[in-house]
Design an enzyme around this catalytic site. Structure first.
Site, PDB file in Angstrom:
ATOM      1  N   LYS A  81      28.893  41.243  46.699  1.00 35.50           N
ATOM      2  CA  LYS A  81      28.033  41.029  45.531  1.00 35.50           C
ATOM      3  C   LYS A  81      28.041  39.452  44.954  1.00 35.50           C
ATOM      4  CE  LYS A  81      32.016  41.509  42.247  1.00 35.50           C
ATOM      5  NZ  LYS A  81      32.819  42.308  41.346  1.00 35.50           N
ATOM      6  N   ASP A  82      28.887  38.637  45.655  1.00 32.84           N
ATOM      7  CA  ASP A  82      28.607  37.172  45.368  1.00 32.84           C
ATOM      8  C   ASP A  82      27.267  36.430  46.235  1.00 32.84           C
ATOM      9  OD1 ASP A  82      30.901  37.506  43.822  1.00 32.84           O
ATOM     10  OD2 ASP A  82      32.306  36.361  45.104  1.00 32.84           O
ATOM     11  N   ARG A 130      28.366  44.577  32.964  1.00 41.78           N
ATOM     12  CA  ARG A 130      29.334  45.584  32.470  1.00 41.78           C
ATOM     13  C   ARG A 130      29.179  45.918  30.827  1.00 41.78           C
ATOM     14  NH1 ARG A 130      33.922  42.921  36.222  1.00 41.78           N
ATOM     15  NH2 ARG A 130      33.836  44.413  37.948  1.00 41.78           N
ATOM     16  N   ARG A 151      36.858  35.057  32.181  1.00 38.75           N
ATOM     17  CA  ARG A 151      36.836  34.851  33.684  1.00 38.75           C
ATOM     18  C   ARG A 151      38.221  34.668  34.224  1.00 38.75           C
ATOM     19  NH1 ARG A 151      34.684  29.267  35.716  1.00 38.75           N
ATOM     20  NH2 ARG A 151      35.195  30.401  37.934  1.00 38.75           N
TER      21      ARG A 151
END
Length: 319
Positions: A81-82, A130, A151
């Site tokens: 996903k990065d 999200r 984060r």
């Protein structure tokens, strides 16, 4: 004489080390060669700025790719996903191993589920994706929540809950699984509630495009179904012209009839972070047999989503 060890480039975080270690073991088994982990510090690991401001999760990938291109490491493992959706010249994703659980999970105080959170609960997440879906869910279910941007690694994020600063945090199940902390999850979010990030739960094993023998060896770790699914998800993301900080969720799953896999369903969502507007659509078709067919599945769904107004919701994308 023993064969020279293969050098696997990895980020230093506990999660990166855990997932790289798993791949290292698998590569050792298929090649019969030892694999050593080479830790690479990235700007994304040392900077305290919000990810969206330093170029999204691509900052984690760049340092690993540079090490590959300079020949300091033989291959690298990324959280898929990065990875930016554009193919990098000179490098190839030689393997996408079988995917872990793609779902998002909640770690909340007092072992609460999302639906049991107190009124006004503060939920931490670094992902606009999200936030958009949690806020939309809260709106439609009469819940009052506040999403708080955070984060940091798993320890830092779960720490906010333990210290009482936040009522809950939302994380990827796969990450907690890989660091052996899945038992801390208090709620597994159905993908009907929150669609994961494109490629969530999957890893990409990347190496130089001219290293034919290594490409052939790594290919043994590839899972064709996972590759088809994440290719469709990432194609949707690319066609929406969204960077990795955009509020896009996507999941392709296989629909089986008994033991036979019949079709692939691709679901996509894009929304405003306050959850007031969501465009959520899905499409189902035959399981893509080729890379092109998987790309087409993603592009088709993106076209439908854009027609429904998705473009106007992508305000966070880099121009």
């Amino acid at each position: 004489m023993t064969e020279k060890a293969l050098r696997l480039g990895t980020r230093r975080s506990k999660l990166a080390m855990a997932q790289s270690g798993q791949v290292a073991d698998a590569v050792s088994q298929v090649t019969g060669r030892p694999v050593e982990l080479v830790e690479i510090t990235t700007y994304g690991d040392t900077s305290r700025e919000h990810l969206a401001q330093i170029g999204g999760t691509g900052v984690f990938v760049a340092a690993l790719r540079n090490a590959l291109l300079r020949g300091e490491v033989d291959f690298a493992v990324h959280s898929l996903k990065d990875l930016p959706t554009a193919q990098h010249e000179g490098l190839v994703v030689a393997a996408i191993p079988e995917r872990e659980d793609p779902r998002d999970v909640v770690v909340a105080r007092d072992a609460r589920k999302l639906t049991d959170l107190p009124r006004g609960a503060r939920i931490g997440t670094g992902a606009p994706r999200r936030m958009a879906q949690l806020n939309a869910y809260a709106r439609t279910h009469g819940m009052e929540i506040e999403t708080v941007p955070i984060r940091g690694n798993v320890d830092t994020r779960v720490g906010y809950v333990r210290s009482g600063e936040l009522d809950a945090v939302v994380l990827a199940a796969a990450g907690l699984n890989r660091v052996g902390r899945i038992d801390e999850v208090t709620d597994f979010l159905s993908v009907d509630t929150v669609l994961p990030a494109p490629g969530q739960g999957a890893l990409a094993v990347e190496c130089a495009a001219d290293n034919a023998s290594l490409i052939a060896a790594l290919a043994e770790l590839d899972d064709p179904f996972t590759r088809a699914a994440v290719t469709a998800e990432r194609s949707l993301l690319a066609a929406l012209e969204a960077g990795c900080s955009a509020p896009v969720g996507a999941l392709a799953d296989l629909l089986a009839d008994g033991q036979t896999v019949k079709e692939m369903r691709l679901r996509g969502v894009v929304g405003t972070t306050d959850g007031s507007t969501l465009v959520q659509l899905s499409t189902t078709g035959p399981v893509p047999e080729t890379h092109e067919a998987a790309l087409a599945l993603g592009r088709e769904l993106a076209t439908e989503m854009l027609a429904q107004g998705a473009a106007g919701l992508m305000g966070e994308r880099a121009h």
